[in-house]
Each structure stands twice: as structure tokens, then as C-alpha cells.
Design a protein around this motif. Structure first.
Motif, mmCIF file in Angstrom:
data_model
loop_
_atom_site.group_PDB
_atom_site.id
_atom_site.type_symbol
_atom_site.label_atom_id
_atom_site.label_comp_id
_atom_site.label_asym_id
_atom_site.label_seq_id
_atom_site.Cartn_x
_atom_site.Cartn_y
_atom_site.Cartn_z
ATOM 1 N N ARG A 26 0.836 -1.209 0.000
ATOM 2 C CA ARG A 26 0.000 0.000 0.000
ATOM 3 C C ARG A 26 0.870 1.259 0.000
ATOM 4 O O ARG A 26 0.575 2.224 -0.715
ATOM 5 C CB ARG A 26 -0.945 -0.010 1.203
ATOM 6 C CG ARG A 26 -2.098 -0.971 1.035
ATOM 7 C CD ARG A 26 -3.187 -0.726 2.069
ATOM 8 N NE ARG A 26 -2.778 -1.115 3.407
ATOM 9 C CZ ARG A 26 -2.992 -2.306 3.950
ATOM 10 N NH1 ARG A 26 -3.612 -3.246 3.264
ATOM 11 N NH2 ARG A 26 -2.603 -2.558 5.168
ATOM 12 N N ILE A 27 1.925 1.248 0.787
ATOM 13 C CA ILE A 27 2.822 2.406 0.840
ATOM 14 C C ILE A 27 3.504 2.598 -0.508
ATOM 15 O O ILE A 27 3.584 3.714 -1.032
ATOM 16 C CB ILE A 27 3.866 2.244 1.971
ATOM 17 C CG1 ILE A 27 3.172 2.314 3.336
ATOM 18 C CG2 ILE A 27 4.956 3.302 1.866
ATOM 19 C CD1 ILE A 27 4.063 1.923 4.501
ATOM 20 N N HIS A 30 1.104 4.024 -3.012
ATOM 21 C CA HIS A 30 0.844 5.438 -2.714
ATOM 22 C C HIS A 30 2.003 6.316 -3.188
ATOM 23 O O HIS A 30 1.792 7.353 -3.819
ATOM 24 C CB HIS A 30 0.615 5.629 -1.206
ATOM 25 C CG HIS A 30 0.390 7.054 -0.832
ATOM 26 N ND1 HIS A 30 -0.833 7.664 -0.955
ATOM 27 C CD2 HIS A 30 1.248 7.997 -0.366
ATOM 28 C CE1 HIS A 30 -0.722 8.916 -0.568
ATOM 29 N NE2 HIS A 30 0.527 9.149 -0.209
ATOM 30 N N ARG A 33 2.031 6.564 -6.955
ATOM 31 C CA ARG A 33 0.927 7.378 -7.476
ATOM 32 C C ARG A 33 1.113 8.862 -7.198
ATOM 33 O O ARG A 33 0.622 9.710 -7.924
ATOM 34 C CB ARG A 33 -0.394 6.932 -6.864
ATOM 35 C CG ARG A 33 -0.966 5.714 -7.497
ATOM 36 C CD ARG A 33 -2.412 5.523 -7.006
ATOM 37 N NE ARG A 33 -2.689 4.111 -6.978
ATOM 38 C CZ ARG A 33 -3.052 3.418 -5.899
ATOM 39 N NH1 ARG A 33 -3.211 3.996 -4.755
ATOM 40 N NH2 ARG A 33 -3.260 2.135 -5.982
ATOM 41 N N HIS A 34 1.775 9.167 -6.107
ATOM 42 C CA HIS A 34 1.940 10.557 -5.661
ATOM 43 C C HIS A 34 3.425 10.900 -5.642
ATOM 44 O O HIS A 34 4.058 10.974 -4.590
ATOM 45 C CB HIS A 34 1.327 10.753 -4.275
ATOM 46 C CG HIS A 34 -0.117 10.375 -4.222
ATOM 47 N ND1 HIS A 34 -1.110 11.203 -4.694
ATOM 48 C CD2 HIS A 34 -0.742 9.257 -3.781
ATOM 49 C CE1 HIS A 34 -2.273 10.613 -4.537
ATOM 50 N NE2 HIS A 34 -2.081 9.429 -3.995
ATOM 51 N N GLU A 37 4.918 13.537 -3.241
ATOM 52 C CA GLU A 37 5.092 13.099 -1.852
ATOM 53 C C GLU A 37 6.330 12.231 -1.719
ATOM 54 O O GLU A 37 7.070 12.343 -0.748
ATOM 55 C CB GLU A 37 3.859 12.345 -1.365
ATOM 56 C CG GLU A 37 2.664 13.241 -1.139
ATOM 57 C CD GLU A 37 1.461 12.479 -0.646
ATOM 58 O OE1 GLU A 37 1.622 11.419 0.002
ATOM 59 O OE2 GLU A 37 0.334 12.947 -0.898
#
Length: 185
Positions: A26-27, A30, A33-34, A37
Motif C-alpha cells: 500500500r505504501i 501510494h 501514485r503521488h 510526496e
């Protein structure tokens, strides 16, 4: 995704404390995708590696005073951290913790107003961690040098934490220092 690059990323994230394979995926997703960040995280991590050193007294992180390149930087700073320099703190009480995170948690509680000493881990025969691998010698030197009257052992209530606390208690009691154990409940 089963590419080598993906597996390496997930594997690297699972090495973080408390992160299992599903959370690592999940990390990773994320961060991919970002991108902004992920870039911010990389920059913050690099800045921390460049500018943080360990306090020579307690072992906490302290902002480096100079601009020495990271590859030339020594692990410990020349100047103690604010907590160690604070004249309002009780210099006769020393709280011994396993890791910097434990120090930070105690500071947030505002329950202790003395000084700290970070061991850098616990004794563990299974992992081959002995007294020479921890900051025990510097603890004993500090107790003598700073005329510490009480040492509060705040190691975690695990088998290794208890073993470490008992080992330290024996050493410190032979020096005539009052030794107490942080209560857990």
C-alpha cells in the motif's frame, strides 16, 4: 505486479519497523501514485542524513552545527543537545531508554524532568548483541562523571528489555547508585 523492481521496493519498505508485506504494498503504491510526496520524503530523508548527528551525552539526534559533507561527518556531534544543556533539568536523575523513540515518548508525556541516556538497543543473545554493542560504557562513565544519584531503567517489558535492565541494575548498584524501574501497566 511481480517485477524485480517492484519486489525490491516492497521488500525495502517491509524492513521498516511494524510494516508487513500488505502495508508495504500500500505504501509503495501510494508513493508511486503521488510522486511529489515521494520526492518530498526523499528530500527530507537526505536532509536528515546530512544534518543530524547524535548527542555525545544522551544519544538523541541533534542538528549539526557545521556544513560538513555527510560522507565526512562523524556519528556524534561536538555539542550536546538542548535537553542535555538545559540547566532546569534534574542533573542527578538519569532515565535509560532503549531507543530514541522511547526518549521522544517520555518527553511527550512531560512526566520526567531529568536527563536521558539512549542505549541503542537491548542485550540479545539470539541476535548476538552484547554489552559492547550498546552504549553501556558511556552510561557508566556518565554516572560517575555527572554524579548521578538515581538511574531510572525504562527498557521495554520484553525478555530482552528485562535482561538488559537486570544487567544494568547489577552494574549500577555496585557503584552505589539508586536504581529504579519504570512502572508499566
Amino acid at each position: 505486479m511481480t517485477s524485480r523492481t517492484w519486489n525490491n521496493l516492497v521488500s525495502a519498505i517491509t524492513r521498516l519497523p511494524g510494516v508487513g508485506p500488505k502495508m508495504a504494498e500500500r505504501i509503495a503504491l501510494h508513493l508511486l501514485r503521488h510522486g511529489e510526496e515521494a520526492q518530498s520524503l526523499l528530500q527530507s530523508l537526505e536532509a536528515a542524513r546530512q544534518h543530524l548527528q547524535r548527542c555525545p551525552m544522551c544519544g538523541d539526534f541533534v542538528e549539526a552545527e557545521d556544513e560538513t559533507p555527510a560522507q565526512d561527518k562523524k556519528e556524534y556531534a561536538d555539542v550536546p543537545c538542548e535537553k542535555c544543556r538545559d540547566p532546569k533539568r534534574d542533573t542527578q536523575a538519569l532515565c535509560v531508554v532503549e531507543e530514541i523513540g522511547d526518549l521522544k515518548a517520555l518527553e511527550r508525556s512531560r512526566a520526567f524532568h531529568g536527563r536521558y541516556h539512549v542505549l541503542g538497543g537491548v542485550l540479545s543473545a539470539l541476535e548476538g548483541i552484547g554489552p559492547e554493542d550498546l552504549r553501556i560504557d558511556s552510561l557508566l562513565d556518565r554516572v560517575k562523571r555527572e554524579n548521578v544519584q538515581e538511574v531510572i531503567l525504562a527498557t521495554n517489558p520484553t525478555a530482552e528489555g528485562e535482561t538488559t535492565a537486570n544487567y544494568l541494575a547489577d552494574l549500577l548498584k555496585s557503584m552505589g547508585v539508586a536504581v529504579t524501574r519504570l512502572a508499566y501497566g
